[in-house]
Design a protein around this motif. Structure first.
Motif, PDB file in Angstrom:
ATOM      1  N   MET A   1      40.032  44.714  42.617  1.00  0.00           N
ATOM      2  CA  MET A   1      39.468  44.228  43.872  1.00  0.00           C
ATOM      3  C   MET A   1      39.884  42.766  44.037  1.00  0.00           C
ATOM      4  O   MET A   1      39.811  41.978  43.101  1.00  0.00           O
ATOM      5  CB  MET A   1      37.948  44.369  43.818  1.00  0.00           C
ATOM      6  N   ASN A   2      40.310  42.391  45.241  1.00  0.00           N
ATOM      7  CA  ASN A   2      40.733  41.015  45.439  1.00  0.00           C
ATOM      8  C   ASN A   2      39.527  40.088  45.654  1.00  0.00           C
ATOM      9  O   ASN A   2      38.415  40.550  45.898  1.00  0.00           O
ATOM     10  CB  ASN A   2      41.757  40.900  46.576  1.00  0.00           C
ATOM     11  N   ILE A   3      39.775  38.791  45.546  1.00  0.00           N
ATOM     12  CA  ILE A   3      38.702  37.791  45.603  1.00  0.00           C
ATOM     13  C   ILE A   3      37.956  37.850  46.927  1.00  0.00           C
ATOM     14  O   ILE A   3      36.724  37.822  46.954  1.00  0.00           O
ATOM     15  CB  ILE A   3      39.265  36.376  45.367  1.00  0.00           C
ATOM     16  N   LYS A   4      38.699  37.939  48.038  1.00  0.00           N
ATOM     17  CA  LYS A   4      38.060  37.954  49.355  1.00  0.00           C
ATOM     18  C   LYS A   4      37.086  39.128  49.476  1.00  0.00           C
ATOM     19  O   LYS A   4      35.944  38.958  49.912  1.00  0.00           O
ATOM     20  CB  LYS A   4      39.117  38.026  50.460  1.00  0.00           C
ATOM     21  N   THR A   5      37.527  40.316  49.085  1.00  0.00           N
ATOM     22  CA  THR A   5      36.683  41.506  49.175  1.00  0.00           C
ATOM     23  C   THR A   5      35.463  41.370  48.279  1.00  0.00           C
ATOM     24  O   THR A   5      34.344  41.698  48.682  1.00  0.00           O
ATOM     25  CB  THR A   5      37.490  42.764  48.796  1.00  0.00           C
ATOM     26  N   LEU A   6      35.668  40.858  47.075  1.00  0.00           N
ATOM     27  CA  LEU A   6      34.570  40.664  46.132  1.00  0.00           C
ATOM     28  C   LEU A   6      33.504  39.735  46.711  1.00  0.00           C
ATOM     29  O   LEU A   6      32.306  40.018  46.642  1.00  0.00           O
ATOM     30  CB  LEU A   6      35.136  40.081  44.832  1.00  0.00           C
ATOM     31  N   ILE A   7      33.951  38.649  47.317  1.00  0.00           N
ATOM     32  CA  ILE A   7      33.021  37.683  47.915  1.00  0.00           C
ATOM     33  C   ILE A   7      32.357  38.274  49.154  1.00  0.00           C
ATOM     34  O   ILE A   7      31.143  38.154  49.331  1.00  0.00           O
ATOM     35  CB  ILE A   7      33.735  36.350  48.206  1.00  0.00           C
ATOM     36  N   GLU A   8      33.134  38.896  50.008  1.00  0.00           N
ATOM     37  CA  GLU A   8      32.573  39.487  51.228  1.00  0.00           C
ATOM     38  C   GLU A   8      31.536  40.570  50.914  1.00  0.00           C
ATOM     39  O   GLU A   8      30.542  40.703  51.625  1.00  0.00           O
ATOM     40  CB  GLU A   8      33.685  40.057  52.114  1.00  0.00           C
ATOM     41  N   ASN A   9      31.751  41.319  49.840  1.00  0.00           N
ATOM     42  CA  ASN A   9      30.804  42.370  49.462  1.00  0.00           C
ATOM     43  C   ASN A   9      29.500  41.806  48.902  1.00  0.00           C
ATOM     44  O   ASN A   9      28.512  42.530  48.806  1.00  0.00           O
ATOM     45  CB  ASN A   9      31.426  43.312  48.432  1.00  0.00           C
ATOM     46  N   ASN A  10      29.504  40.531  48.518  1.00  0.00           N
ATOM     47  CA  ASN A  10      28.322  39.899  47.928  1.00  0.00           C
ATOM     48  C   ASN A  10      27.869  38.680  48.725  1.00  0.00           C
ATOM     49  O   ASN A  10      27.151  37.819  48.209  1.00  0.00           O
ATOM     50  CB  ASN A  10      28.629  39.492  46.485  1.00  0.00           C
ATOM     51  N   ILE A  11      28.260  38.620  49.972  1.00  0.00           N
ATOM     52  CA  ILE A  11      28.036  37.432  50.809  1.00  0.00           C
ATOM     53  C   ILE A  11      26.551  37.071  50.939  1.00  0.00           C
ATOM     54  O   ILE A  11      26.205  35.889  50.963  1.00  0.00           O
ATOM     55  CB  ILE A  11      28.717  37.607  52.181  1.00  0.00           C
ATOM     56  N   GLU A  12      25.686  38.060  50.994  1.00  0.00           N
ATOM     57  CA  GLU A  12      24.243  37.796  51.161  1.00  0.00           C
ATOM     58  C   GLU A  12      23.659  37.066  49.954  1.00  0.00           C
ATOM     59  O   GLU A  12      22.719  36.287  50.098  1.00  0.00           O
ATOM     60  CB  GLU A  12      23.481  39.096  51.412  1.00  0.00           C
ATOM     61  N   LYS A  13      24.203  37.315  48.767  1.00  0.00           N
ATOM     62  CA  LYS A  13      23.757  36.609  47.563  1.00  0.00           C
ATOM     63  C   LYS A  13      24.395  35.233  47.461  1.00  0.00           C
ATOM     64  O   LYS A  13      23.777  34.291  46.980  1.00  0.00           O
ATOM     65  CB  LYS A  13      24.135  37.402  46.303  1.00  0.00           C
ATOM     66  N   ILE A  14      25.640  35.129  47.888  1.00  0.00           N
ATOM     67  CA  ILE A  14      26.432  33.921  47.663  1.00  0.00           C
ATOM     68  C   ILE A  14      26.045  32.780  48.593  1.00  0.00           C
ATOM     69  O   ILE A  14      25.911  31.627  48.153  1.00  0.00           O
ATOM     70  CB  ILE A  14      27.937  34.240  47.788  1.00  0.00           C
ATOM     71  N   ILE A  15      25.865  33.054  49.870  1.00  0.00           N
ATOM     72  CA  ILE A  15      25.612  31.982  50.839  1.00  0.00           C
ATOM     73  C   ILE A  15      24.405  31.122  50.471  1.00  0.00           C
ATOM     74  O   ILE A  15      24.530  29.892  50.395  1.00  0.00           O
ATOM     75  CB  ILE A  15      25.504  32.538  52.277  1.00  0.00           C
ATOM     76  N   PRO A  16      23.225  31.687  50.215  1.00  0.00           N
ATOM     77  CA  PRO A  16      22.094  30.814  49.881  1.00  0.00           C
ATOM     78  C   PRO A  16      22.306  30.040  48.581  1.00  0.00           C
ATOM     79  O   PRO A  16      21.889  28.879  48.474  1.00  0.00           O
ATOM     80  CB  PRO A  16      20.900  31.753  49.762  1.00  0.00           C
ATOM     81  N   GLU A  17      22.996  30.648  47.616  1.00  0.00           N
ATOM     82  CA  GLU A  17      23.258  29.945  46.359  1.00  0.00           C
ATOM     83  C   GLU A  17      24.226  28.786  46.565  1.00  0.00           C
ATOM     84  O   GLU A  17      24.076  27.732  45.940  1.00  0.00           O
ATOM     85  CB  GLU A  17      23.808  30.913  45.301  1.00  0.00           C
ATOM     86  N   LEU A  18      25.213  28.957  47.428  1.00  0.00           N
ATOM     87  CA  LEU A  18      26.143  27.855  47.719  1.00  0.00           C
ATOM     88  C   LEU A  18      25.434  26.694  48.400  1.00  0.00           C
ATOM     89  O   LEU A  18      25.691  25.530  48.083  1.00  0.00           O
ATOM     90  CB  LEU A  18      27.306  28.333  48.592  1.00  0.00           C
ATOM     91  N   PHE A  19      24.553  26.992  49.341  1.00  0.00           N
ATOM     92  CA  PHE A  19      23.791  25.915  49.993  1.00  0.00           C
ATOM     93  C   PHE A  19      22.896  25.195  48.979  1.00  0.00           C
ATOM     94  O   PHE A  19      22.815  23.965  48.983  1.00  0.00           O
ATOM     95  CB  PHE A  19      22.964  26.454  51.163  1.00  0.00           C
ATOM     96  N   ASP A  20      22.260  25.946  48.084  1.00  0.00           N
ATOM     97  CA  ASP A  20      21.453  25.320  47.028  1.00  0.00           C
ATOM     98  C   ASP A  20      22.328  24.491  46.099  1.00  0.00           C
ATOM     99  O   ASP A  20      21.949  23.395  45.686  1.00  0.00           O
ATOM    100  CB  ASP A  20      20.707  26.375  46.205  1.00  0.00           C
ATOM    101  N   TRP A  21      23.494  25.009  45.762  1.00  0.00           N
ATOM    102  CA  TRP A  21      24.435  24.319  44.882  1.00  0.00           C
ATOM    103  C   TRP A  21      24.889  23.002  45.513  1.00  0.00           C
ATOM    104  O   TRP A  21      25.007  21.992  44.823  1.00  0.00           O
ATOM    105  CB  TRP A  21      25.617  25.241  44.598  1.00  0.00           C
ATOM    106  N   ALA A  22      25.109  23.002  46.818  1.00  0.00           N
ATOM    107  CA  ALA A  22      25.511  21.774  47.513  1.00  0.00           C
ATOM    108  C   ALA A  22      24.470  20.679  47.315  1.00  0.00           C
ATOM    109  O   ALA A  22      24.813  19.499  47.152  1.00  0.00           O
ATOM    110  CB  ALA A  22      25.729  22.046  49.000  1.00  0.00           C
ATOM    111  N   GLU A  23      23.205  21.057  47.304  1.00  0.00           N
ATOM    112  CA  GLU A  23      22.123  20.078  47.131  1.00  0.00           C
ATOM    113  C   GLU A  23      22.198  19.364  45.789  1.00  0.00           C
ATOM    114  O   GLU A  23      21.729  18.234  45.663  1.00  0.00           O
ATOM    115  CB  GLU A  23      20.756  20.751  47.285  1.00  0.00           C
ATOM    116  N   THR A  24      22.790  19.998  44.777  1.00  0.00           N
ATOM    117  CA  THR A  24      22.903  19.349  43.469  1.00  0.00           C
ATOM    118  C   THR A  24      23.877  18.184  43.503  1.00  0.00           C
ATOM    119  O   THR A  24      23.878  17.358  42.586  1.00  0.00           O
ATOM    120  CB  THR A  24      23.338  20.346  42.362  1.00  0.00           C
ATOM    121  N   PHE A  25      24.701  18.100  44.530  1.00  0.00           N
ATOM    122  CA  PHE A  25      25.675  17.015  44.667  1.00  0.00           C
ATOM    123  C   PHE A  25      25.162  15.884  45.550  1.00  0.00           C
ATOM    124  O   PHE A  25      25.890  14.940  45.843  1.00  0.00           O
ATOM    125  CB  PHE A  25      26.995  17.543  45.249  1.00  0.00           C
ATOM    126  N   ASP A  26      23.914  15.969  45.973  1.00  0.00           N
ATOM    127  CA  ASP A  26      23.353  14.979  46.894  1.00  0.00           C
ATOM    128  C   ASP A  26      23.372  13.560  46.336  1.00  0.00           C
ATOM    129  O   ASP A  26      23.498  12.602  47.081  1.00  0.00           O
ATOM    130  CB  ASP A  26      21.927  15.387  47.278  1.00  0.00           C
TER     131      ASP A  26
END
Length: 79
Positions: free
Chosen positions: A1-26
């Motif tokens: 499975m390619n990276i894009k498909t892997l991410i798109e299939n898990n987008i609901e889990k990834i998006i909130p974690e990325l926003f939380d992760w961004a906060e660690t760089f504040d």
């Protein structure tokens, strides 16, 4: 499975974690010890592009990198 498909299939889990992760760089400091928001904005804008369906190939590679960092101590996002 390619990276894009892997991410798109898990987008609901990834998006909130990325926003939380961004906060660690504040409070990131630059090489002079001054506060910089550049890392925060890079991760935050990456999460926004994913949320809005505007990612390119490099974005997907960066998302995968950040998932690996998020999962460093504890598996948060299982792909």
């Amino acid at each position: 499975m390619n990276i894009k498909t892997l991410i798109e299939n898990n987008i609901e889990k990834i998006i909130p974690e990325l926003f939380d992760w961004a906060e660690t760089f504040d409070w990131e400091l630059d090489e002079d010890g001054e506060k910089t928001l550049e890392p925060y904005y890079k991760v935050f804008s990456l999460a926004e592009r994913l949320e809005n369906g505007q990612c390119n190939g490099d974005d997907y590679k960066n998302i995968l990198f950040h998932i690996e960092q998020i999962n460093y101590n504890e598996i948060i996002i299982r792909l």
